[in-house]
Every structure is written in structure tokens, then in C-alpha cells.
Write an enzyme that holds these catalytic residues in place. Structure first.
Site, PDB file in Angstrom:
ATOM      1  N   THR A   1       0.846  -1.187   0.000  1.00  0.00           N
ATOM      2  CA  THR A   1       0.000   0.000   0.000  1.00  0.00           C
ATOM      3  C   THR A   1       0.886   1.243   0.000  1.00  0.00           C
ATOM      4  O   THR A   1       2.039   1.204   0.421  1.00  0.00           O
ATOM      5  CB  THR A   1      -0.902   0.037   1.240  1.00  0.00           C
TER       6      THR A   1
ATOM      7  N   TRP B   1     -22.069  15.046   9.274  1.00  0.00           N
ATOM      8  CA  TRP B   1     -20.953  14.645   8.412  1.00  0.00           C
ATOM      9  C   TRP B   1     -21.088  15.324   7.065  1.00  0.00           C
ATOM     10  O   TRP B   1     -22.149  15.285   6.432  1.00  0.00           O
ATOM     11  CB  TRP B   1     -20.940  13.130   8.221  1.00  0.00           C
TER      12      TRP B   1
ATOM     13  N   LYS C   1     -16.553  16.642  10.063  1.00  0.00           N
ATOM     14  CA  LYS C   1     -17.591  16.528  11.085  1.00  0.00           C
ATOM     15  C   LYS C   1     -17.867  17.916  11.648  1.00  0.00           C
ATOM     16  O   LYS C   1     -17.068  18.464  12.407  1.00  0.00           O
ATOM     17  CB  LYS C   1     -17.153  15.558  12.176  1.00  0.00           C
TER      18      LYS C   1
ATOM     19  N   GLU D   1      -5.882  -3.973  -1.042  1.00  0.00           N
ATOM     20  CA  GLU D   1      -6.269  -5.133  -0.231  1.00  0.00           C
ATOM     21  C   GLU D   1      -7.355  -5.975  -0.881  1.00  0.00           C
ATOM     22  O   GLU D   1      -7.673  -7.067  -0.395  1.00  0.00           O
ATOM     23  CB  GLU D   1      -6.755  -4.657   1.149  1.00  0.00           C
TER      24      GLU D   1
END
Length: 547
Positions: A185, A450, A445, A331
Site C-alpha cells: 500500500t 458529516w 464533522k 487489499e
């Protein structure tokens, strides 16, 4: 009672054997540093992959050893995909665009024994060589004529190496769960983490990747993978394309060059292609400047970052080319979702269809997904609720190389409930269409609500005088956080903050409109082309909104 079926192991070498027998005359066309247009057949490719396997067997390697590659999308790299993995070794694709310190860490952490290196990457290897603890041999991916002058001793020429061996090689059979490939990654926090793909997961992923609603690859298609082979196996195209006998067109180091991409599309008859949005912008800008067309290109797949509406619109209306958004992760091998129109959507207007194509699509069979709230309660697929996105399936990682494999542990990507937390925040509508609204770490936030930074960025980038934009949350004394928009203006423009805010007020909910806009010459990006929000949050750590 068990079924009476053979338990044949799923092997990467079986893809190559199938292709060699059924599509021997299909072409693979490559741009390389030593040849602007190399061309050969599947039969040639299979033969050279067997010669490579023989060469590797002579180089004092053991079953399961990691073999590193620092290379672009071309036929030699493709031979490594199959020759290395097929012989029981692990093909470790390394991103040469990462920071040198990260590449050094990755090679040492994986304990690569041999490095196969493109000529253009040699300066990087020379700088790192003394720090590479386990590398015993370096092979340069070129012929004798183009071997670089180097201070490193005992470099091996790839073509001379292959010439020493014949193609009489029998691919070994072993457990399909054996490691086949590795990608690390390229996160912005901590050291990169190694994802290990098995033969089984890779073959299953190739099956899924060649489905009609995914890439529609077949022996009649001409596929150009622009997404790098060092970035999650070029999204699996080198396996899926070979499996079905598609002609492959590989742009090599020219993957970001609009002129080269157009030339390959036009002369080779490319029908479908895959790449990140910035690549498509480069191609579209070249087409706009030159007036050239791309009549054979039926579909492009965009992933790696949210695809701006303008790209989808320009391809559809100006060039009659469909854009399919996809979503996935290193992944996940990486395939998770791909957009396709559902039955009953035939009569949508152009604008309605383009708006819908901004979603990341439906999950591919083999990937289960759900969204959950902060208490891990599953949320409904109503297109309104949004929460943390979790996935599971046969080509999704259960852990990272050299780290904990126990679900629920801090270093394990899989939660104690058996699902992998992707780190994305998303909604899923009643038809199953996924829309990524943010990364968990990037969501803003504000006052208990959100706000999606991606929604702000998508709205901003549609302004004709904005070249690029990024939204981050910054401290606010009343609302905890409020959105700050960071803009790279287009050339020869003179925008003000007030103009942009007024524009966004017409495009999105009032609460999501940024409180301020700052201008910058260039936004920071990660090695895979994504916006580096961490760098922006650090840069504007002490930012204060105007009173």
C-alpha cells in the site's frame, strides 16, 4: 455427500497454458525505453516466460522467494508476472514513484532476492543499492545494446539472460493458496503494508474481471491497461486479458502522454482501456487541442479517485465513449464495484445518465459489502444513510505481510466480525449502487453532521476556471470543524473566494458549502495520483477561518 468433480488447483500458469494453446497468434504490443513499438504474439510471450522460469531456476532462488520488479507496462514486465509466479516464486511489484525511503523500506521488508529493473529506474536503484540488504542480483530489462552505463557492478542484461536458456519448462503444480504476488500500500501514514495475493485469489479475480459488465474483455477486444502494473496488478488486466485472449496494448513509460495514448488507440484499434482520472484528462486535453478522434474506443474504466463529471460528459458527448467508474483497494486485488446501467434506464437523458455514472457501481460477484454506523450496526441500502464501508470475499486480504493475521488486532485489516473495514464512508442505494462519500479520515464533522469532502471537490471542479480542488476540515470555535476549500485556478483566470462560494451555493446543500477558499499553485499528491489530504491538513494546521 460431496460432488464428484475434479479438485484442480487454480494456478496462474494455467492461464498462460490456456492462452498459448487457444490464442497463439494474438498480439501484445508494447512501448518500451528501447523500442517505440514492440510487437509479438501470445506464443512468443509463453515461450519467453518459460525461458525466464528456467533462468530463475539457475539463480539460486528457493520456492517462495520474493522477486522484485521496478518496471512499467510492457511485455517484459508481463513475462515476469507469469514466469516468476508460475515457477513458485512471488512476484513483488514495486511502485518506482514512491519516495526513495519508502522503496528502500519495501524491498528490505519483503526481503527481495532479485530485482528486475527498467532502464529508466536505474538512477533510483543506484542511489538505494547500498541500503538493500537482501538483494543479490539486479537484472536490467533491456538488450545488450541499451544497457546503461552504471557504477553498479555485475548487472545482468535481461535479453542476454533469456538467450542462455531454452523454453523447455514444465510449470509446477502446488497448492493454489500459495503466494503469487505482492503489492505494498502507499498510504500517507506509517510504513507501507504488504498485501500478498494467492494463485487462487488471482485466478478468481481474473474470472470476475473479464465479465461483460466489468471490462467486457474477450478474444475480440483490444485492451490497453494504462493503470500501472506496479499498482495492484494493473487492476488484474494482465491476467483477465490473457485469460480471454484479448489483444494487449501496453503504453510503457508513456502512460501519461496524451499523444502516445491517442496513437496507440488509433493504430492498434483499442476498444477498452483502464486508468486513473488524471490520465483521462491528459488524453481529452490532447484530443481537444488536436481535433483527433478515438472512434474504436468503446469504453474506459476510471478508478483510483473519484471521476469528475466533466470527464464522463466529454467522453460521452464528444467521443461516444462510455466511462465506467470502479472502486477497489490494494487489499481487494483490487476489484470491488463497477458501474453499469441497469435494465429500465435506457431512456435516461444524457444529464441523468452522467449523474448516475458518478456512482462507483454495484459489487462484483465475489465481493460482499455493507455499511455500518459508529456502533457497527448495519445501515439500510436506501441511498440516504451513509456509514463505514466493510467488505469480504475470496480475493480480499486477511492481513498484511509480517504483521498480525488475527482479526480484530490493531495491525489486521479484518475486524473481529470477519469483515474488512475499508476506511471509506459510503451510501448504497436500493438498486445496489455504491457511492463513496469520503475516506473515514477525510470526512468533515461539523456541528454533529458529516460533510463529504468528495462532494465539495466534485462540485468545485466543474467550475470552468478551477483546474483542481481539495476540501479539508479545519477547526472552528462554534462548529468544531468547517470545510476549507483549496483551489488550483486554471491558467489565465482571476477567481475570488466569494465567486467560488457563490457558485457552490447553487450546487450543494448550504451546510456543506465551504466557509472559505484559499488558492494554491499546486496540490500535493500521493505516488498513485491521489490527493494527499494529510499533507494539506499539516500545511493548514494553524489555519483560522475569517470572522
Amino acid at each position: 455427500m460431496k460432488g464428484l468433480m475434479m479438485n484442480t488447483q487454480l494456478m496462474i500458469s494455467s492461464i498462460l497454458r490456456h492462452a498459448d494453446k487457444n490464442f497463439p497468434h494474438r498480439e501484445i504490443v508494447s512501448v518500451t525505453a528501447d523500442n517505440p513499438r514492440h510487437r509479438y504474439t501470445y506464443a512468443d510471450f509463453a515461450k519467453r516466460s518459460r525461458k525466464l522460469a528456467n533462468a530463475l531456476a539457475s539463480m539460486d532462488v528457493q520456492f517462495g522467494d520474493r522477486i522484485g520488479t521496478l518496471a512499467w507496462n510492457d511485455y517484459r514486465h508481463l513475462e515476469l508476472y507469469y514466469g516468476v509466479s508460475g515457477s513458485g516464486l512471488v512476484c513483488h511489484m514495486i511502485n518506482p514513484k514512491l519516495f526513495p525511503e519508502q522503496i528502500n523500506y519495501i524491498i528490505n521488508h519483503a526481503e527481495d532476492k532479485i530485482l528486475f529493473v527498467d532502464v529508466l529506474v536505474m538512477p533510483l536503484v543506484e542511489a538505494l543499492h547500498s541500503h538493500l540488504k537482501t538483494v543479490e542480483k539486479i537484472v536490467v530489462l533491456t538488450d545488450k545494446q541499451h544497457m546503461p552505463d552504471s557504477k553498479l557492478k555485475n548487472l545482468i542484461c535481461y535479453e542476454e539472460l533469456l538467450d542462455q536458456f531454452d523454453d523447455n519448462y514444465q510449470w509446477p503444480e502446488f497448492d493454489e493458496n500459495t503466494a503469487a504476488g505482492m503489492c505494498y500500500t502507499s498510504g500517507t501514514t506509517g510504513n507501507p503494508k504488504g498485501v500478498v495475493y494467492s494463485h487462487r485469489s488471482t485466478v478468481l479475480h481474473a474470472y470476475a474481471g473479464s465479465l461483460p459488465d466489468i471490462t467486457n474483455a474477450s478474444c475480440n477486444s483490444v485492451t490497453m491497461p494504462i493503470v500501472p502494473m506496479f499498482h495492484v496488478n494493473a487492476w488484474g488486466i494482465p491476467y483477465a486479458g490473457i485469460m480471454v485472449g484479448s489483444k494487449l496494448v501496453m503504453p510503457g513509460p508513456k502512460m501519461a502522454d496524451g499523444e502516445t495514448l491517442h496513437s496507440l488507440i488509433e493504430t492498434e484499434g483499442v476498444t477498452n482501456s483502464s486508468g486513473v482520472p488524471t490520465i483521462w484528462l491528459a488524453l481529452l486535453d490532447y484530443l481537444d487541442k488536436t481535433g483527433n478522434k478515438i472512434p474504436t474506443l468503446q469504453c474506459v474504466t476510471a478508478g483510483g479517485a473519484a471521476c469528475p463529471r466533466n470527464i464522463i460528459k466529454r467522453f460521452k458527448l464528444d467521443y461516444q465513449t462510455d466511462v465506467k467508474q470502479g472502486w477497489g483497494m490494494t487489499e481487494m486485488s483490487p476489484l470491488g464495484t463497477v458501474f453499469v446501467l441497469s435494465p429500465g434506464m435506457e431512456n435516461l437523458t444524457d444529464d441523468e445518465e452522467i449523474d448516475l455514472r458518478l456512482k462507483q457501481g454495484k459489487s462484483v460477484f465475489g465481493v460482499e459489502m455493507k455499511i455500518v454506523d459508529e456502533q457497527n450496526n448495519e445501515l439500510p441500502w436506501d441511498g440516504v444513510a451513509f456509514g463505514a464501508l466493510k467488505v469480504k470475499g475470496p480475493w480480499i486480504a486477511t492481513g498484511y505481510y509480517g504483521m498480525s493475521q488475527t482479526p480484530g488486532d490493531k495491525d489486521c485489516p479484518v475486524d473481529s466480525d470477519g469483515w474488512m473495514n475499508t476506511g471509506d464512508v459510503a451510501t448504497i442505494d436500493p438498486l445496489g449502487y455504491l457511492q463513496i462519500t469520503d475516506r473515514t479520515k477525510d470526512v468533515i464533522k461539523s456541528g454533529g453532521e458529516w460533510i463529504s469532502s468528495i462532494d465539495i471537490e466534485n462540485a468545485a471542479i466543474n467550475h470552468p476556471q478551477i483546474a483542481e480542488a481539495a476540501a479539508i476540515g479545519r477547526y472552528h470555535p462554534k462548529w468544531t470543524e468547517r470545510p476549507l476549500l483549496i483551489v488550483v485556478p486554471a491558467e489565465n483566470t482571476n477567481l475570488s473566494s466569494a465567486e467560488i462560494i457563490e457558485y457552490l451555493q447553487q450546487k450543494m446543500h448550504k451546510w456543506a458549502v465551504p466557509d472559505d477558499v484559499v488558492f494554491i499553485d499546486e496540490l500535493p499528491h500521493t505516488a498513485t495520483g491521489k490527493l494527499n489530504k494529510l499533507a494539506l491538513r499539516e500545511k493548514y494546521e494553524d489555519y483560522q477561518f475569517p470572522q
